[in-house]
Each structure stands twice: as structure tokens, then as C-alpha cells.
Design an enzyme around this catalytic site. Structure first.
Site, PDB file in Angstrom:
ATOM      1  N   ASP A  82     -76.588-122.655  22.641  1.00  0.00           N
ATOM      2  CA  ASP A  82     -77.421-123.542  21.823  1.00  0.00           C
ATOM      3  C   ASP A  82     -78.041-124.627  22.720  1.00  0.00           C
ATOM      4  O   ASP A  82     -77.320-125.273  23.506  1.00  0.00           O
ATOM      5  CB  ASP A  82     -76.513-124.179  20.758  1.00  0.00           C
ATOM      6  CG  ASP A  82     -77.268-125.004  19.738  1.00  0.00           C
ATOM      7  OD1 ASP A  82     -78.435-124.678  19.445  1.00  0.00           O
ATOM      8  OD2 ASP A  82     -76.669-125.969  19.204  1.00  0.00           O
ATOM      9  N   HIS A 180     -81.385-133.398  13.806  1.00  0.00           N
ATOM     10  CA  HIS A 180     -79.960-133.211  14.078  1.00  0.00           C
ATOM     11  C   HIS A 180     -79.138-134.371  13.508  1.00  0.00           C
ATOM     12  O   HIS A 180     -79.650-135.474  13.337  1.00  0.00           O
ATOM     13  CB  HIS A 180     -79.720-133.124  15.589  1.00  0.00           C
ATOM     14  CG  HIS A 180     -80.248-131.859  16.196  1.00  0.00           C
ATOM     15  ND1 HIS A 180     -81.334-131.826  17.034  1.00  0.00           N
ATOM     16  CD2 HIS A 180     -79.850-130.575  16.061  1.00  0.00           C
ATOM     17  CE1 HIS A 180     -81.574-130.574  17.396  1.00  0.00           C
ATOM     18  NE2 HIS A 180     -80.689-129.798  16.814  1.00  0.00           N
ATOM     19  N   LYS A 184     -80.376-137.516   8.068  1.00  0.00           N
ATOM     20  CA  LYS A 184     -81.649-136.784   8.204  1.00  0.00           C
ATOM     21  C   LYS A 184     -82.787-137.403   7.404  1.00  0.00           C
ATOM     22  O   LYS A 184     -83.936-137.323   7.807  1.00  0.00           O
ATOM     23  CB  LYS A 184     -81.460-135.332   7.754  1.00  0.00           C
ATOM     24  CG  LYS A 184     -80.406-134.592   8.577  1.00  0.00           C
ATOM     25  CD  LYS A 184     -80.417-133.125   8.259  1.00  0.00           C
ATOM     26  CE  LYS A 184     -79.197-132.403   8.790  1.00  0.00           C
ATOM     27  NZ  LYS A 184     -79.032-132.507  10.246  1.00  0.00           N
ATOM     28  N   ARG A 265     -68.340-130.596  11.580  1.00  0.00           N
ATOM     29  CA  ARG A 265     -67.699-131.827  12.089  1.00  0.00           C
ATOM     30  C   ARG A 265     -67.162-132.662  10.937  1.00  0.00           C
ATOM     31  O   ARG A 265     -66.052-133.197  10.990  1.00  0.00           O
ATOM     32  CB  ARG A 265     -68.726-132.666  12.855  1.00  0.00           C
ATOM     33  CG  ARG A 265     -69.232-131.994  14.107  1.00  0.00           C
ATOM     34  CD  ARG A 265     -70.274-132.838  14.793  1.00  0.00           C
ATOM     35  NE  ARG A 265     -70.749-132.175  15.991  1.00  0.00           N
ATOM     36  CZ  ARG A 265     -71.366-132.765  16.991  1.00  0.00           C
ATOM     37  NH1 ARG A 265     -71.627-134.052  16.936  1.00  0.00           N
ATOM     38  NH2 ARG A 265     -71.751-132.076  18.046  1.00  0.00           N
TER      39      ARG A 265
HETATM   40  P1  13P Z   1     -77.005-130.247  12.350  1.00  0.00           P
HETATM   41  O1  13P Z   1     -76.773-131.521  13.095  1.00  0.00           O
HETATM   42  O2  13P Z   1     -77.880-130.466  11.166  1.00  0.00           O
HETATM   43  O3  13P Z   1     -75.740-129.542  11.992  1.00  0.00           O
HETATM   44  O4  13P Z   1     -77.840-129.256  13.323  1.00  0.00           O
HETATM   45  C1  13P Z   1     -77.176-128.473  14.271  1.00  0.00           C
HETATM   46  C2  13P Z   1     -78.102-127.813  15.220  1.00  0.00           C
HETATM   47  O5  13P Z   1     -79.314-127.754  15.059  1.00  0.00           O
HETATM   48  C3  13P Z   1     -77.491-127.193  16.412  1.00  0.00           C
HETATM   49  O6  13P Z   1     -78.448-126.686  17.283  1.00  0.00           O
HETATM   50  O1  G3H Z   2     -77.884-129.536  18.263  1.00  0.00           O
HETATM   51  C1  G3H Z   2     -76.882-129.934  18.850  1.00  0.00           C
HETATM   52  C2  G3H Z   2     -75.536-129.595  18.368  1.00  0.00           C
HETATM   53  O2  G3H Z   2     -75.190-130.331  17.227  1.00  0.00           O
HETATM   54  C3  G3H Z   2     -74.532-129.723  19.476  1.00  0.00           C
HETATM   55  O3  G3H Z   2     -74.136-131.029  19.715  1.00  0.00           O
HETATM   56  O4  G3H Z   2     -74.191-131.371  22.196  1.00  0.00           O
HETATM   57  O5  G3H Z   2     -72.687-132.747  20.742  1.00  0.00           O
HETATM   58  O6  G3H Z   2     -72.185-130.337  21.149  1.00  0.00           O
HETATM   59  P1  G3H Z   2     -73.266-131.398  21.023  1.00  0.00           P
HETATM   60 ZN    ZN Z   3     -80.243-127.832  17.350  1.00  0.00          ZN
END
Ligand code: 13P
Ligand code: G3H
Ligand code: ZN
Length: 315
Positions: A82, A180, A184, A265
């Protein structure tokens, strides 16, 4: 059974007007909660790992636990990077056995995003791995997005077509108003469905039949989790996410992958805080970690039913 790529998942999701949930994983309890929910719904699922999750858990551990999840459940699972920041991280994940990677070049200027994405696509495709890229900027926490700001930061439909054409990327994350994290929207939740419709239509016109789009920042910020967190000492005020019905709508319009991290989370924190408060004498981690795993399973099950629509997506 082995890990799969997202190719077939997305083909079926597009045709069936639903989306596959992509859940961020950091540890065993999250993995088990998510895949057990997916198994109970006979649904395919994507487990995704951010750069900070890679650093926290070590890709070797994550890959081994995800292999165990495949063996335990027998469902289709893709392991995805990701927001991959560069080719180096992409290579590390592909070498570790990931079946899908995201390269996030959305903060680069357009030509640089095209060039860097193309490089990642060439590397990944030659190893049988699929690639997601991103075009446009997701809204920030406090951004109040008016029409001009939306035009400047949201994904431009013509540019989306050009980007897919020039990079050969397998799926595209678009900016249409989500963000994110847990905060939001200040008022009502809003996303630019008109823009989504245009992007889908233009890709189709350009010959990219049933092209899979991705929605980041798609947690619903489940209010039950937030209230439980706050009841047991947290200070999470004004948190608001994407309503399940809006996600379901987006999934019928070409969004094949819906990203969820914040909801997991919140669920984990809610269950642990409750467990600590209700059993102050207990100190066996299996008690509170087990409670978190169960609550994650419950939340993900609900999400598959209400927001994703991916129930029975396994053949
Ligand atoms: P959220 O913060 O809305 O859960 O989005 C997660 C996300 O886009 C991870 O790439
Ligand atoms: O889009 C990002 C995800 O919520 C991951 O977050 O980098 O804190 O693991 P993180
Ligand atoms: Zn994301």
C-alpha cells in the site's frame, strides 16, 4: 492454495457491481480477524501493507502469516503493498512474494508520476505482479473542498485515460473527495460521483473495458467503535467517515477496491480499552488481543455485507 493477484478478483467485482475490501495489516490478530470474516462471507479479500507496517512487522513475518491465512481459510487472498514510495520498496515486496504493489507517485508532477509508474509496471509485470498507481490528491483532514480546489486536486478524467494508456498500470486510485484517517468530513459526507462516472465512461470509451478503480480513505469511522473508545478513556472527537451506502454506490460505478485501515485501528482500540476497563485484574495478552481480533472480525463481516457487497465472491 496460493496467494493470487487482484486481476480475476477485479474482473468479477466490476461485472458483479461490488468491491473487494483491501484491509491494512500490521499483526496476527488483524490478519486473523479480517480473513476469518472474509471466510465466513465466502469473500475474496486483499491484505495490504504500508511502508510503516513493513518496518514495524518485517515483511518476512507478514508474508508467513498471510500464507498461513491462505492455508487456514482457502479463500482468494492477494498480498499488496500500500502506498509504495519508490521502486526499491516495490522490489523488496515483490522479492518477498507480494502479488500486487501500489506505487504512489501522486505527489510528483504528472510527467514524473507517469515515468516512475511505468518503471514500476515494467519491473512488476515481468515478475507476474500487478500494479496500482494513484492520480490526483486525496483531500487533507481540514480541507474544505470547493469547486476550484476540487478541479485542482481531484483526478481529471482525461488525464486518467492518458495515464493508464501511457503507464499500462492495472488499476488506478482516484481522488474524488475521500481522505485518509478518522476525520474525513466536517459536515455531511460528500464525494464527487459525477467525476467518478466521467472517469469510468472515458476509460471505457478509450477501450479500457471494465477498468478497475480504487478508493483510498474509505473507512466509515464506525461510530460504535468511536463511542466505545471514548467511553473507556479515549479522546476521539468529531471523527466522521464514509457512509456504507455511499461506498456501495461507488462500488457499482467502477470502484473495485476499497481501502480500509482506520476502521480496523478503531475496532482494535475499542476492544482493547473495553477489555482493560472491564477486567482490570487481567494481564494475559491473549485476553485483550483476542477481544480485538473478535471485534475486527465482526466489523469486517458487517463491512462486506453493507459497504462492499463482496459476499459469495469466491467461485
Ligand atoms: P482509511 O484511513 O480511510 O482507512 O484509508 C486507508 C487507506 O486508504 C489505505 O491506503
Ligand atoms: O493510507 C495509509 C494507511 O492508513 C497506512 O498508514 O503508514 O500509518 O501504516 P500507516
Ligand atoms: Zn491510502
Amino acid at each position: 492454495m496460493a496467494l493470487v493477484t487482484t486481476k480475476e478478483m477485479f474482473e468479477k467485482a466490476y461485472a458483479g457491481h461490488y468491491a473487494i475490501g483491501a484491509f491494512n495489516i500490521n499483526n496476527m490478530e488483524i490478519i486473523q480477524g479480517v480473513v476469518r470474516a472474509a471466510k465466513s462471507q465466502n469473500s475474496a479479500v486483499i491484505l495490504q501493507v504500508s511502508k510503516s507496517a513493513l518496518e514495524y512487522a518485517n515483511p518476512l513475518y507478514l508474508k508467513a502469516m498471510v500464507d498461513a491465512a491462505v492455508a487456514e481459510t482457502g479463500i482468494d487472498i492477494a498480498l499488496h503493498l500500500d502506498h509504495g514510495p519508490n521502486l526499491e520498496t516495490v522490489k523488496k515486496c515483490i522479492d518477498a512474494g507480494f502479488t500486487s504493489v501500489m506505487f504512489d507517485g501522486s505527489h510528483y508532477d504528472y510527467e514524473e508520476n507517469v515515468a516512475k509508474t511505468k518503471e514500476v509496471v515494467e519491473y512488476a509485470h515481468s515478475r507476474g505482479v500487478v500494479v496500482e498507481a494513484e492520480l490526483g490528491q486525496l483531500a487533507g483532514v481540514e480541507d474544505d473542498v470547493n469547486v476550484d480546489a476540487a478541479n485542482a486536486t481531484y483526478t481529471d478524467p482525461d488525464q486518467a485515460v492518458d495515464f493508464v494508456k501511457r503507464t499500462g498500470v492495472d488499476s488506478l486510485a482516484i481522488a474524488i473527495g475521500t481522505s485518509h484517517g478518522a476525520y474525513k468530513f466536517k459536515g455531511d459526507a460528500k464525494i464527487d460521483f459525477e467525476r467518478l462516472e466521467k472517469i469510468t465512461a472515458k476509460l471505457e470509451e478509450a477501450g479500457f473495458h471494465n477498468y478497475p478503480l480504487v478508493l483510498h480513505g474509505a473507512s466509515s469511522v464506525d461510530q460504535e467503535s468511536v463511542e466505545t473508545c471514548n467511553k473507556y478513556g479515549a479522546k476521539i472527537n468529531g471523527a466522521k467517515g464514509m457512509p456504507a451506502e455511499m461506498l456501495r454506490e461507488a462500488a457499482k460505478m467502477g470502484i473495485c477496491k476499497i481501502n480500509i485501515d482506520t476502521d480496523l485501528r478503531l475496532a482494535m482500540t475499542a476492544a482493547m480499552r473495553k477489555s482493560f476497563a472491564e477486567k482490570p485484574e487481567a494481564f494475559d495478552p491473549r485476553g485483550y488481543c483476542g477481544a480485538a481480533r473478535e471485534y475486527i472480525q465482526e466489523i469486517v463481516t458487517r463491512k462486506i455485507e453493507t459497504a462492499l457487497g463482496s459476499k459469495d465472491s469466491m467461485k
